[in-house]
Design a protein around this motif. Structure first.
Motif, short mmCIF file in Angstrom:
data_model
loop_
_atom_site.label_atom_id
_atom_site.label_comp_id
_atom_site.label_asym_id
_atom_site.label_seq_id
_atom_site.Cartn_x
_atom_site.Cartn_y
_atom_site.Cartn_z
N VAL A 1 86.46 53.32 42.50
CA VAL A 1 87.81 53.00 42.96
C VAL A 1 88.40 54.29 43.53
CG1 VAL A 1 90.09 52.18 42.30
CG2 VAL A 1 88.05 51.26 41.15
N VAL A 2 88.88 54.21 44.77
CA VAL A 2 89.46 55.38 45.44
C VAL A 2 90.89 55.00 45.81
CG1 VAL A 2 89.24 57.07 47.28
CG2 VAL A 2 87.19 55.96 46.35
N ASN A 3 91.84 55.39 44.97
CA ASN A 3 93.23 54.94 45.11
C ASN A 3 93.23 53.42 45.12
OD1 ASN A 3 94.43 57.53 45.12
ND2 ASN A 3 93.86 57.80 47.27
N THR A 4 93.54 52.79 46.25
CA THR A 4 93.59 51.31 46.29
C THR A 4 92.34 50.71 46.91
OG1 THR A 4 94.73 51.44 48.43
CG2 THR A 4 96.11 51.31 46.45
N ASP A 5 91.38 51.54 47.28
CA ASP A 5 90.15 51.03 47.90
C ASP A 5 89.04 50.89 46.86
OD1 ASP A 5 91.34 51.00 50.33
OD2 ASP A 5 90.25 52.71 51.18
N LEU A 6 88.19 49.89 47.10
CA LEU A 6 87.03 49.65 46.24
C LEU A 6 85.76 49.97 47.03
CD1 LEU A 6 88.00 46.21 44.66
CD2 LEU A 6 88.49 48.50 43.79
N ILE A 7 84.81 50.61 46.36
CA ILE A 7 83.49 50.83 46.94
C ILE A 7 82.52 49.99 46.13
CG2 ILE A 7 81.64 52.48 47.39
CD1 ILE A 7 83.73 54.63 47.76
N MET A 8 81.82 49.10 46.83
CA MET A 8 80.92 48.16 46.16
C MET A 8 79.49 48.69 46.16
SD MET A 8 83.24 45.99 45.50
CE MET A 8 82.26 44.65 44.80
N GLN A 9 78.68 48.13 45.25
CA GLN A 9 77.27 48.50 45.17
C GLN A 9 76.57 48.24 46.50
OE1 GLN A 9 75.51 49.77 42.29
NE2 GLN A 9 74.05 50.21 43.90
N SER A 10 76.93 47.14 47.17
CA SER A 10 76.31 46.82 48.46
C SER A 10 76.66 47.87 49.51
CB SER A 10 76.79 45.44 48.94
OG SER A 10 78.21 45.40 49.03
N ASP A 11 77.85 48.45 49.43
CA ASP A 11 78.22 49.52 50.37
C ASP A 11 77.32 50.73 50.17
OD1 ASP A 11 80.37 48.01 51.34
OD2 ASP A 11 81.73 48.78 49.79
N VAL A 12 77.09 51.08 48.91
CA VAL A 12 76.25 52.24 48.61
C VAL A 12 74.81 51.98 49.06
CG1 VAL A 12 75.36 53.74 46.80
CG2 VAL A 12 77.71 52.91 46.68
N ARG A 13 74.30 50.76 48.81
CA ARG A 13 72.94 50.44 49.23
C ARG A 13 72.79 50.56 50.75
NH1 ARG A 13 73.26 46.02 45.49
NH2 ARG A 13 73.36 44.54 47.22
N ARG A 14 73.79 50.09 51.46
CA ARG A 14 73.74 50.15 52.92
C ARG A 14 73.80 51.61 53.40
NH1 ARG A 14 77.06 46.22 53.93
NH2 ARG A 14 78.94 47.48 53.71
N GLU A 15 74.64 52.41 52.77
CA GLU A 15 74.75 53.83 53.12
C GLU A 15 73.46 54.57 52.81
OE1 GLU A 15 76.89 57.50 54.07
OE2 GLU A 15 77.47 55.42 54.35
N LEU A 16 72.82 54.20 51.72
CA LEU A 16 71.67 54.93 51.21
C LEU A 16 70.36 54.53 51.87
CD1 LEU A 16 70.60 56.94 49.05
CD2 LEU A 16 70.53 55.01 47.44
N ALA A 17 70.31 53.34 52.46
CA ALA A 17 69.04 52.75 52.91
C ALA A 17 68.18 53.68 53.77
CB ALA A 17 69.31 51.43 53.64
#
Length: 321
Positions: free
Chosen positions: A45-61
Motif C-alpha cells: 500500500v502506497v498512500n492510497t494506491d495498491l500494488i497487486m501481486q499481478s503487478d509485481v509479476r508483470r514488472e518482474l517477468a
C-alpha cells in the motif's frame, strides 16, 4: 507479518535507484507464473494506491526470465527473491513520483502521448496504441519526466567555480594523447622458417648500436622497414596509434632512448624515441560545456535521491510481501 512504513516509524524501503532507473516504465508481459496461477492479492500500500501481486509479476517477468536462464539451484532462488524485492521497490518509488505529479497538477495531453508513441515506433519500439495499459504506461512515463524536470532538474544550477573544481579534480579525463617522434629498425623474417635468423640479426644490430653505431646508419644497412632509406624515421606518432607491444616498450624511454628488441606480427623492432611531447590537457574553455553537462547530471542525481527519500519519509507505505 505486514511491515508498516510511515512518518512515525520512518522505516522505509532502503533500496533506491538512479534517476533513469526510477523513470523506466514497465511494459505488459506474460505472467512469469503462468504454470502456477496464483490468486491475486495486495502486496503493498502506497498512500492510497495498491500494488497487486499481478503487478509485481508483470514488472518482474523479463528479469525473471533472464535470471532463470543464467542461474540454477539455490542461487536461482536467492536471485529471484532479490529481483522480486527490487521490482517492488521500484514500483513503490514510481507510485510515489506519480502521486507527486498528480499533487503538483502535472498534466500530460493526449497529443503528447501520441507524439511520444510515434517517436517510440520510429526508434523501433513495439507498442499497441489500442492497448489501454500500454498507452497509460506512456502517459505515466511522460508525467514522471515532467515532475522530475519541475521538482529536481529545474532547481539545479552549475556555477563556474564548480566546473573549474571538477576540471582540476578530473584533469586526466581531458588529457590529450601523448605524442612521440620515433625512428625504428625493423627486421622481418625472410620466410616462415626464418624467425630465428631474423631474431639473430636483430641481436647483432642491437649489439652494434650499444657499441656506438649511429641509429640512422644501422637502419640504412639492416632495416626492412619502408623508412630505412631515411634512417628509419617514422615521424610524429600519437599514443594509441602504435602496436601495444611497441607502446609498452617506449613508455619509459626519454628522448634519445632506444628500446629493447620488440617482437610483433610484423617482425622484430628496435625503436628510438627522438622527441617526446609532455602530456597536455584540453584547455578548460574548450571542455567547459562538457563539464557543465557532467556536473549537472551529477548534481541532478544527488537532488533526485534526496527528493525521493523525502517522498518516502512523508508517505504511508505498507508492505505485505
Amino acid at each position: 507479518m505486514p511491515v508498516h512504513l510511515n512518518p512515525v516509524s520512518r522505516t522505509i524501503v532502503s533500496v533506491t535507484f538512479g534517476l533513469l532507473i526510477s523513470l523506466l516504465w514497465f511494459r505488459p508481459a506474460p505472467s512469469a507464473f503462468s504454470a502456477t496461477q496464483l490468486e491475486d492479492r495486495i502486496v503493498a500500500v502506497v498512500n492510497t494506491d495498491l500494488i497487486m501481486q499481478s503487478d509485481v509479476r508483470r514488472e518482474l517477468a523479463p528479469e525473471q526470465e533472464r535470471i532463470r536462464q543464467q542461474y540454477h539451484g539455490e542461487e536461482l532462488g536467492q536471485r529471484l527473491k532479490t529481483a522480486e524485492y527490487m521490482a517492488l521497490t521500484k514500483m513503490i518509488e514510481r507510485r510515489l513520483q506519480l502521486q507527486e505529479a498528480k499533487a503538483k497538477s502535472v498534466d500530460v495531453s493526449d497529443q503528447e502521448v501520441k507524439q511520444a508513441i510515434q517517436q517510440m515506433k520510429q526508434q523501433g519500439e513495439k507498442i499497441d496504441e489500442k492497448d489501454p495499459l500500454s498507452v497509460r504506461n506512456v502517459r505515466d512515463q511522460l508525467a514522471l519526466l515532467k515532475v522530475v524536470d519541475r521538482e529536481v532538474r529545474s532547481g539545479v544550477m552549475v556555477g563556474d567555480t564548480e566546473m573549474k573544481r571538477y576540471y582540476k579534480e578530473h584533469q586526466t579525463r581531458f588529457a590529450l594523447p601523448e605524442e612521440y617522434t620515433l625512428s625504428q629498425i625493423l627486421i622481418q623474417p625472410r620466410s616462415a622458417d626464418g624467425t630465428a635468423e631474423a631474431l639473430e640479426k636483430a641481436r647483432i644490430v642491437m649489439t652494434e648500436l650499444k657499441r656506438g653505431e649511429k641509429f640512422e646508419d644501422a637502419a640504412l644497412r639492416y632495416s626492412d622497414g619502408p623508412n630505412a632509406s631515411h634512417g628509419g624515421r617514422l615521424g610524429l606518432v600519437r599514443q594509441g596509434e602504435l602496436l601495444p607491444a611497441i607502446e609498452r616498450a617506449i613508455a619509459p624511454l626519454v628522448p634519445g632512448g632506444i628500446s629493447e628488441i620488440v617482437e610483433t606480427s610484423e617482425g622484430y623492432h628496435i625503436v628510438r624515441v627522438d622527441e617526446r611531447t609532455p602530456k597536455q590537457f584540453r584547455p578548460f574553455d574548450e571542455v567547459k560545456f562538457e563539464i557543465q553537462s557532467l556536473v549537472f547530471q551529477q548534481k541532478s542525481e544527488d537532488v533526485f535521491q534526496s527528493w525521493l527519500v523525502d517522498l518516502k519519509n512523508k508517505a504511508y507505505i505498507e508492505i505485505k510481501f
